[in-house]
Scaffold this motif. Structure first.
Motif, PDB file in Angstrom:
ATOM      1  N   TRP A 632       0.822  -1.206   0.000  1.00 62.85           N
ATOM      2  CA  TRP A 632       0.000   0.000   0.000  1.00 62.85           C
ATOM      3  C   TRP A 632       0.862   1.264   0.000  1.00 62.85           C
ATOM      4  N   LEU A 633       1.981   1.234   0.737  1.00 61.80           N
ATOM      5  CA  LEU A 633       2.870   2.393   0.756  1.00 61.80           C
ATOM      6  C   LEU A 633       3.439   2.650  -0.638  1.00 61.80           C
ATOM      7  N   ALA A 634       3.878   1.586  -1.304  1.00 64.49           N
ATOM      8  CA  ALA A 634       4.431   1.727  -2.653  1.00 64.49           C
ATOM      9  C   ALA A 634       3.384   2.243  -3.628  1.00 64.49           C
ATOM     10  N   LYS A 635       2.172   1.740  -3.503  1.00 66.05           N
ATOM     11  CA  LYS A 635       1.088   2.188  -4.384  1.00 66.05           C
ATOM     12  C   LYS A 635       0.841   3.683  -4.221  1.00 66.05           C
ATOM     13  N   VAL A 636       0.813   4.146  -2.977  1.00 65.85           N
ATOM     14  CA  VAL A 636       0.554   5.566  -2.697  1.00 65.85           C
ATOM     15  C   VAL A 636       1.677   6.448  -3.211  1.00 65.85           C
ATOM     16  N   LEU A 637       2.931   5.993  -3.060  1.00 64.77           N
ATOM     17  CA  LEU A 637       4.070   6.822  -3.433  1.00 64.77           C
ATOM     18  C   LEU A 637       4.403   6.752  -4.925  1.00 64.77           C
ATOM     19  N   ILE A 638       4.138   5.612  -5.566  1.00 63.56           N
ATOM     20  CA  ILE A 638       4.585   5.418  -6.957  1.00 63.56           C
ATOM     21  C   ILE A 638       3.458   5.610  -7.964  1.00 63.56           C
ATOM     22  N   PHE A 639       2.298   5.046  -7.688  1.00 66.26           N
ATOM     23  CA  PHE A 639       1.163   5.182  -8.609  1.00 66.26           C
ATOM     24  C   PHE A 639      -0.091   5.654  -7.869  1.00 66.26           C
ATOM     25  N   PRO A 640      -0.030   6.818  -7.238  1.00 65.12           N
ATOM     26  CA  PRO A 640      -1.206   7.269  -6.472  1.00 65.12           C
ATOM     27  C   PRO A 640      -2.423   7.531  -7.346  1.00 65.12           C
ATOM     28  N   VAL A 641      -2.203   7.882  -8.614  1.00 65.60           N
ATOM     29  CA  VAL A 641      -3.328   8.144  -9.519  1.00 65.60           C
ATOM     30  C   VAL A 641      -3.329   7.162 -10.687  1.00 65.60           C
ATOM     31  N   GLY A 642      -2.644   6.025 -10.507  1.00 67.54           N
ATOM     32  CA  GLY A 642      -2.608   5.003 -11.541  1.00 67.54           C
ATOM     33  C   GLY A 642      -1.376   5.091 -12.428  1.00 67.54           C
ATOM     34  N   ASN A 643      -1.209   4.071 -13.246  1.00 67.11           N
ATOM     35  CA  ASN A 643      -0.079   3.988 -14.169  1.00 67.11           C
ATOM     36  C   ASN A 643      -0.463   4.626 -15.495  1.00 67.11           C
ATOM     37  N   HIS A 644       0.174   5.748 -15.827  1.00 67.10           N
ATOM     38  CA  HIS A 644      -0.159   6.469 -17.055  1.00 67.10           C
ATOM     39  C   HIS A 644       0.959   6.390 -18.101  1.00 67.10           C
ATOM     40  N   PHE A 645       1.855   5.416 -17.956  1.00 66.91           N
ATOM     41  CA  PHE A 645       2.870   5.201 -18.980  1.00 66.91           C
ATOM     42  C   PHE A 645       2.281   4.288 -20.057  1.00 66.91           C
ATOM     43  N   HIS A 646       2.196   4.788 -21.263  1.00 64.19           N
ATOM     44  CA  HIS A 646       1.621   4.026 -22.367  1.00 64.19           C
ATOM     45  C   HIS A 646       2.696   3.722 -23.408  1.00 64.19           C
ATOM     46  N   GLY A 647       2.481   2.653 -24.130  1.00 67.76           N
ATOM     47  CA  GLY A 647       3.395   2.311 -25.207  1.00 67.76           C
ATOM     48  C   GLY A 647       3.228   3.236 -26.397  1.00 67.76           C
ATOM     49  N   PRO A 648       3.983   2.983 -27.470  1.00 69.71           N
ATOM     50  CA  PRO A 648       3.912   3.856 -28.653  1.00 69.71           C
ATOM     51  C   PRO A 648       2.500   3.880 -29.252  1.00 69.71           C
ATOM     52  N   SER A 649       2.097   5.034 -29.738  1.00 72.98           N
ATOM     53  CA  SER A 649       0.780   5.179 -30.357  1.00 72.98           C
ATOM     54  C   SER A 649       0.793   4.599 -31.771  1.00 72.98           C
ATOM     55  N   ASP A 650      -0.392   4.389 -32.329  1.00 72.09           N
ATOM     56  CA  ASP A 650      -0.506   3.898 -33.704  1.00 72.09           C
ATOM     57  C   ASP A 650       0.107   4.894 -34.682  1.00 72.09           C
ATOM     58  N   GLU A 651      -0.150   6.177 -34.441  1.00 69.00           N
ATOM     59  CA  GLU A 651       0.392   7.216 -35.333  1.00 69.00           C
ATOM     60  C   GLU A 651       1.913   7.204 -35.323  1.00 69.00           C
ATOM     61  N   LEU A 652       2.506   6.987 -34.137  1.00 70.28           N
ATOM     62  CA  LEU A 652       3.959   6.923 -34.045  1.00 70.28           C
ATOM     63  C   LEU A 652       4.486   5.683 -34.750  1.00 70.28           C
ATOM     64  N   ALA A 653       3.781   4.565 -34.618  1.00 71.22           N
ATOM     65  CA  ALA A 653       4.195   3.339 -35.305  1.00 71.22           C
ATOM     66  C   ALA A 653       4.229   3.545 -36.812  1.00 71.22           C
ATOM     67  N   GLN A 654       3.253   4.265 -37.358  1.00 67.84           N
ATOM     68  CA  GLN A 654       3.219   4.523 -38.792  1.00 67.84           C
ATOM     69  C   GLN A 654       4.362   5.445 -39.213  1.00 67.84           C
ATOM     70  N   ARG A 655       4.707   6.401 -38.363  1.00 69.97           N
ATOM     71  CA  ARG A 655       5.856   7.267 -38.664  1.00 69.97           C
ATOM     72  C   ARG A 655       7.158   6.463 -38.668  1.00 69.97           C
ATOM     73  N   VAL A 656       7.259   5.501 -37.783  1.00 78.06           N
ATOM     74  CA  VAL A 656       8.447   4.637 -37.755  1.00 78.06           C
ATOM     75  C   VAL A 656       8.537   3.833 -39.051  1.00 78.06           C
ATOM     76  N   CYS A 657       7.415   3.294 -39.500  1.00 74.85           N
ATOM     77  CA  CYS A 657       7.418   2.532 -40.756  1.00 74.85           C
ATOM     78  C   CYS A 657       7.843   3.405 -41.939  1.00 74.85           C
ATOM     79  N   ALA A 658       7.458   4.664 -41.898  1.00 73.31           N
ATOM     80  CA  ALA A 658       7.794   5.572 -43.002  1.00 73.31           C
ATOM     81  C   ALA A 658       9.305   5.776 -43.123  1.00 73.31           C
ATOM     82  N   THR A 659      10.056   5.587 -42.035  1.00 72.72           N
ATOM     83  CA  THR A 659      11.508   5.799 -42.106  1.00 72.72           C
ATOM     84  C   THR A 659      12.199   4.767 -42.985  1.00 72.72           C
ATOM     85  N   VAL A 660      11.556   3.602 -43.203  1.00 68.53           N
ATOM     86  CA  VAL A 660      12.198   2.556 -44.017  1.00 68.53           C
ATOM     87  C   VAL A 660      11.367   2.216 -45.249  1.00 68.53           C
ATOM     88  N   ALA A 661      10.343   3.022 -45.530  1.00 67.41           N
ATOM     89  CA  ALA A 661       9.459   2.723 -46.652  1.00 67.41           C
ATOM     90  C   ALA A 661      10.108   3.012 -48.001  1.00 67.41           C
TER      91      ALA A 661
END
Length: 759
Positions: A632-661
């Motif tokens: 509970w202490l770790a939850k309060v100190l590290i993710f008090p409002v939840g985990n908001h780290f997200h992976g790469p977006s779809d739009e970013l994935a398409q931009r990555v593909c464009a670098t080798v297209a």
């Protein structure tokens, strides 16, 4: 209320600020607690802990990484001699390799290739020039192995092993001058072929448990009675053993008769033995997933060797484990990560090309979002691998031996290599599974578990080594506290421990404050060494570093010695450290490359992936933590409002593909470990040639599609018949139609697969 608050502050100041009070009421109880809960260390664990150096991993564990230190690290560069070797000897070798012939038919490299490898001293990259070696940098060794692996893993592994953990490296670091003069020149010119026998039926990843023995005794050698060792061993999975002329051997040395002194169990020792020495048996070959590199067994029963065959001489008896761990801590950061990065470069070049030449439903498959999702992972992970490869070998070339960092590189980079090849196979579909000269992925797919297994199984590396060693070795205070607790003078120990404990508490309080404030502000208050597009990544990594430091303290304080058995918790904390290292590598690579704006989609994609995985691992640690109050202490100190780290977006994935297209400088930089020498005729060259040719024909294909929209031509997939019809309708000139047909012929050859009359 104000009076009460002031009294509490005064009490805390007295409790922590007055040395005698602090020692009596805080330090002594904690000292006693530490004595009980600190995990006991075996001799092999202690030697592993003390081997190598703490490097950037220590900064990441501190909770406040010094980003200026990261940027100040010199970027590794190849020398002129090393570049010449790549352009000449390596290029020549690539033209000599036929991987299908080697693996599927001959089951060995051709004699001409073996001779060329020896003649050009491919086996001597780590051997000093004074003994006839090339004495190349870690970056050069990594790059050479990676480029070879793009065309033949059999050849790459054959080159890799003598330049990794084995006789050459051990002799260079620890051998006596007599041993160096005897063996290194022959190892350098290929007269001697080495192997190193460590793994046996009862001791794989737990190398410290080897049952192979060497008993001190008197015996006959060259007609004289001399002091030596009677050896018994049974080893397997030994690369190059079937063709070796000299055998490096690890065994447990014992002196039951006290011929050397009072010590009976001397410990793990390494010796060098000629393969033709009486009693040495080099057994038959294994079949490692149908790969053709030499791998087999070796055994010996009652084999007598003189004492001075111990690597380093008799003074190094019992020091073999330390020697192996120190060499492995550097070696595992070069060879296996090189193979993984090579797989990424190969997959990026070929899969991006295949996406540009293969059509379904009348369009290139690279235009389908499902394919783009997998291609983005390939390209983004390849950029990540290249960044981590250069950062890790750069540390080794700076004479670091970062055991935790190289364990991270070994585990995560080989796993990424496997993931990349899986994605490439999915995109290639049937072409990826039909073996033959045209198939450039099949042998890579089969070989990925080899890297996963060797030099410490990946499960062991992740669950026991990365955090298990890093938590103690890299933590700013824990190792010193352990040493204080172990001091014989307990009064002095308490004084030392008191100072460390006070600093440790301040350290913990600071990390708790940073973790909470970062969570509530989205890391906006954290510092960054740069402004602009990548600043937010530094702030997020600073937050996650503080999270790791805080959670590590909670884990060690509440679980103590039992943390060693909580492998799932330990592994996830190791994942957080690992993702921080990989993300740091990407940011440093971006800086070292001169902040190329074209790289930004790759940087954002890679770091977003790393921070998402790190936060996800931290969330799982908290959710599964055994202590409810700590959870509970770790939850309060590290993710008090939840985990908001997200992976790469779809739009970013398409931009990555464009670098080798399309062809270009960026695509070449992303695939330079899969070179394209002129005159090389193989499946890689075939799909690349089709990709380049079709790219040049984009204006002609646009004319055809425009004619289809206008009704001049029927709407359908472009085929040779459609091209002929476009010429007849004067949509294309004769010359344009011919060039497009020639490109289409290359495309047809590229998407074809091999067929055989009989197998």
């Amino acid at each position: 209320m104000t009076t009460l608050f002031i009294l509490v502050i005064i009490a805390l100041l007295l409790l922590f600020g007055v040395t005698d009070i602090r020692r009596q009421f805080i330090t002594k109880p904690v000292f006693s607690f530490f004595t009980k809960v600190l995990p006991p260390l075996s001799q092999t664990e202690r030697e592993a802990m003390e081997a190598g150096t703490v490097w950037w991993d220590g900064e990441l564990f501190s909770g406040r990484p010094d980003w200026q230190q990261l940027h100040a690290m010199p970027a590794p560069e190849l020398t002129g001699e090393e570049r010449a070797f790549l352009e000449n000897q390596v290029t020549t070798l690539l033209r000599m390799l036929d991987d299908h012939q080697t693996v599927q038919q001959d089951k060995d490299l051709p004699k001409a290739v073996w001779d060329y490898l020896k003649q050009e001293r491919f086996f001597s990259m780590i051997i000093p020039r004074a003994y006839g070696g090339l004495e190349f940098s870690a970056l050069a060794a990594s790059t050479i192995v990676a480029q070879i692996a793009s065309r033949s893993l059999t050849a790459a592994i054959t080159v890799m092993v003598p330049n990794s953990l084995g006789p050459g490296e051990l002799l260079s670091h620890y051998g006596t001058e007599e041993q160096k003069q005897r063996w290194l020149p022959g190892l350098a010119d290929g007269t001697e072929v080495p192997c190193f026998a460590l793994t046996g039926p009862e001791a794989g990843s737990d190398a410290g448990a080897i049952p192979d023995s060497g008993v001190v005794c008197m015996g006959e050698y060259q007609g004289e009675e001399v002091l030596g060792l009677k050896l018994n061993w049974d080893k397997r999975y030994i690369t190059l053993a079937p063709v070796a002329t000299v055998l490096g051997l690890a065994f447990k040395m014992r002196d039951p008769d006290g011929l050397l002194g009072d010590k009976r169990e001397i410990g793990i020792t390494c010796a060098l033995i000629p393969a033709n020495h009486p009693g040495v048996e080099l057994g038959h070959r294994h079949n490692p997933l149908n790969m053709a590199f030499m791998n087999g067994t070796t055994r010996g029963r009652d084999v007598f060797i003189p004492m001075d065959w111990i690597i380093g001489g008799p003074d190094y008896a019992g020091r073999g484990w330390r020697m192996l761990v120190e060499c492995l801590s550097a070696g595992r950061g070069i060879s296996l990560p090189a193979l993984a990065t090579s797989a990424g470069h190969l997959a990026t070049r070929t899969t991006s090309a295949y996406c540009g030449v293969r059509q379904q439903f009348g369009v290139n498959i690279g235009q389908f979002e499902g394919v783009q999702e997998a291609l983005a992972r390939i390209v983004g992970n390849t950029y990540l691998l290249e960044a981590a490869r250069k950062m890790t070998v750069g540390a080794i070339d700076m004479k670091q031996k970062p055991s935790v960092v190289t364990a991270i590189a070994k585990y995560h980079m080989t796993e990424l290599g496997r993931a990349i090849i899986n994605d490439a196979m999915d995109i290639h579909g049937g072409k990826g599974i039909q073996l033959g000269p045209k198939n450039y992925l099949g042998h890579q797919y089969m070989a990925q578990p080899v890297s996963i297994t060797v030099e410490g199984a990946n499960i062991l590396t992740r669950n026991l080594m990365i955090f298990g060693q890093g938590a103690t070795r890299c933590h700013p205070y824990v190792l010193s506290e352990m040493e204080a607790v172990a001091m014989e003078d307990k009064e002095q120990a308490l004084k030392v421990f008191d100072g460390l404990l006070l600093s440790h508490m301040i350290h913990g309080a600071r990390n708790a404050l940073v973790s909470l404030s970062s969570a509530l502000t989205g890391s906006r208050l954290n510092s960054a060494p740069v402004a602009g597009d990548t600043a937010r990544h530094y702030r997020d990594l600073g937050r996650l570093s503080a999270n790791l430091a805080l959670m590590s303290d909670l884990a060690m304080a509440t679980l103590g010695g039992s943390l060693k058995q909580k492998e799932m918790i330990s592994a996830r904390l190791g994942d957080v450290l690992s993702q921080l290292y990989l993300a740091s590598s990407v940011l440093r690579h971006y800086e070292a490359e001169g902040r190329q704006q074209s790289d930004l989609p790759l940087v954002h994609y890679s770091v977003a992936r790393c921070t998402h995985l790190a936060a996800e691992a931290m969330e799982e640690v908290i959710r599964n933590f055994p202590s409810l109050p700590a959870r509970w202490l770790a939850k309060v100190l590290i993710f008090p409002v939840g985990n908001h780290f997200h992976g790469p977006s779809d739009e970013l994935a398409q931009r990555v593909c464009a670098t080798v297209a399309q062809p270009g400088v960026l695509r070449e930089r992303l695939t330079h470990l899969c070179p394209m020498p002129e005159g090389l005729q193989d499946g890689i060259s075939e799909v690349e040639s089709a990709f380049l040719a079709l790219h040049k024909q984009q204006p002609q294909m646009k004319k055809i599609k425009q004619a289809m929209r206008q009704g001049t031509l029927a709407k359908q997939a472009i085929t040779p018949e459609v091209i002929d019809r476009a010429r007849e309708e004067q949509v294309l000139t004769e010359s344009e139609a011919k060039d497009l047909l020639d490109a289409w012929t290359l495309r047809t050859a590229a998407i074809e697969v091999d067929e055989f009359a009989t197998l």
